[in-house]
Motif scaffolding. Structure first.
Motif, short mmCIF file in Angstrom:
data_model
loop_
_atom_site.label_atom_id
_atom_site.label_comp_id
_atom_site.label_asym_id
_atom_site.label_seq_id
_atom_site.Cartn_x
_atom_site.Cartn_y
_atom_site.Cartn_z
N LEU A 63 -17.21 2.43 -45.74
CA LEU A 63 -17.12 1.02 -46.11
C LEU A 63 -18.52 0.50 -46.40
CD1 LEU A 63 -14.84 -1.09 -46.34
CD2 LEU A 63 -15.45 -1.85 -44.04
N ASP A 64 -18.71 -0.12 -47.56
CA ASP A 64 -20.00 -0.66 -47.94
C ASP A 64 -20.46 -1.69 -46.91
OD1 ASP A 64 -22.02 -1.06 -50.35
OD2 ASP A 64 -21.48 -3.06 -49.62
N ARG A 65 -21.80 -1.78 -46.72
CA ARG A 65 -22.33 -2.66 -45.68
C ARG A 65 -21.96 -4.12 -45.91
NH1 ARG A 65 -27.87 -1.30 -47.81
NH2 ARG A 65 -27.98 0.15 -46.07
N ASP A 66 -21.82 -4.54 -47.16
CA ASP A 66 -21.41 -5.92 -47.42
C ASP A 66 -19.98 -6.16 -46.96
OD1 ASP A 66 -23.87 -6.52 -48.45
OD2 ASP A 66 -23.27 -6.35 -50.54
N GLU A 67 -19.13 -5.15 -47.16
CA GLU A 67 -17.75 -5.25 -46.70
C GLU A 67 -17.68 -5.27 -45.18
OE1 GLU A 67 -14.75 -5.60 -48.28
OE2 GLU A 67 -15.96 -6.04 -50.06
N ARG A 68 -18.57 -4.50 -44.54
CA ARG A 68 -18.59 -4.46 -43.08
C ARG A 68 -19.02 -5.81 -42.50
NH1 ARG A 68 -22.44 0.35 -41.77
NH2 ARG A 68 -23.01 0.21 -43.95
N LYS A 70 -18.65 -8.78 -44.00
CA LYS A 70 -17.91 -9.91 -44.59
C LYS A 70 -17.12 -10.66 -43.52
CE LYS A 70 -14.34 -9.08 -47.15
NZ LYS A 70 -13.51 -8.64 -48.30
N TRP A 72 -14.00 -12.83 -42.45
CA TRP A 72 -12.61 -13.06 -42.87
C TRP A 72 -12.19 -14.48 -42.52
CZ3 TRP A 72 -10.38 -7.90 -40.55
CH2 TRP A 72 -10.76 -6.85 -41.38
N PHE A 81 -7.91 -0.15 -46.14
CA PHE A 81 -9.22 0.07 -46.75
C PHE A 81 -10.26 0.50 -45.71
CE2 PHE A 81 -9.35 -4.26 -45.30
CZ PHE A 81 -10.67 -4.47 -44.90
N LYS A 84 -11.24 4.42 -45.41
CA LYS A 84 -11.99 5.16 -46.42
C LYS A 84 -12.98 6.09 -45.73
CE LYS A 84 -15.06 4.56 -50.41
NZ LYS A 84 -15.80 3.58 -51.25
#
Length: 222
Positions: A63-68, A70, A72, A81, A84
């Motif tokens: 998981l990309d660091r920005d997604e981590r 983020k 919610w 997701f 992954k």
């Protein structure tokens, strides 16, 4: 104590009646790892001609660091997701010739590895030796690769032992021979410190056990 604002560029600050002088030194930083990855455990060395070498490992998360990071605002309906798979570890080498580091690093290993720490040492003949511990078939081994005239040599397994071998460190002696040390699990499951060095012909000698403790021995420095 003194406020940092009292330090002026190029001017020493005398303290304790002149017994101590403090002076600001120039500093310059440059980001070398530009990938969207977690970059760890750098190692650096210079050869006798002043050429610099920087080695580090990169971990590519699933998981990309920005997604981590983020936030919610509402409970997600699907968390699939998060499953992954991670991309694993990759070892990279930068070279500094003169005043500049190479913009693009050289891949020392293939992507997707399981690596734990690495080391560098420049031999007297100008050959750079790269060492790292990598998991292979369920256990960690000490692997090595030479770098000379802009080309990487074949990967060599220097430990070749039934236990885990981790955390390599390396240096070069006054005769130009490279020395290597690491922590290795013995037959009883305890970690001991082992060492290996090149002879005058550049050939690797058999590993030697340096520690003889009844307990675990970790994290050598050389």
């Amino acid at each position: 104590s003194f406020p940092l604002s009292d330090l002026k560029d190029g001017e020493p600050l005398d303290l304790l009646g002149g017994r101590v002088a403090v002076q600001r030194t120039a500093s310059h930083t440059r980001r070398l790892s530009m990938q969207r990855s977690d970059d760890d455990y750098p190692a650096i060395t210079f050869d006798r001609k002043g050429t610099g070498y920087l080695l580090y490992q990169s971990f590519t998360p699933g998981l990309d660091r920005d997604e981590r990071a983020k936030r919610w605002e509402a409970e997600p309906k699907d968390l699939s997701f998060l499953a992954k798979p991670a991309g694993g570890d990759h070892l990279w080498l930068h070279v500094r010739d003169g005043l500049h580091w190479t913009a693009q690093p050289l891949a020392v290993t293939e992507a997707g590895g399981d690596i734990y720490k690495s080391a560098l040492a420049a031999a007297g003949d100008g050959t750079l030796w790269i060492f790292w511990s990598q998991q292979q078939k369920g256990q960690f081994e000490i692997l090595a690769r030479s770098f000379a005239q802009g080309k990487l040599g074949p990967v060599q397994n220097l430990s070749q032992s039934p236990g885990n071998d981790l955390a390599p460190v390396a240096t070069c002696d006054a005769q130009g021979r490279v020395w290597l040390a690491w922590q290795a699990a013995n037959a009883e499951g305890r970690f001991e410190i082992r060492s290996m060095n090149q002879n005058s012909d550049g050939q690797w000698q058999a590993a030697q056990i340096l520690s003889h403790s009844q307990g675990n021995c970790w994290q050598p420095a050389i």
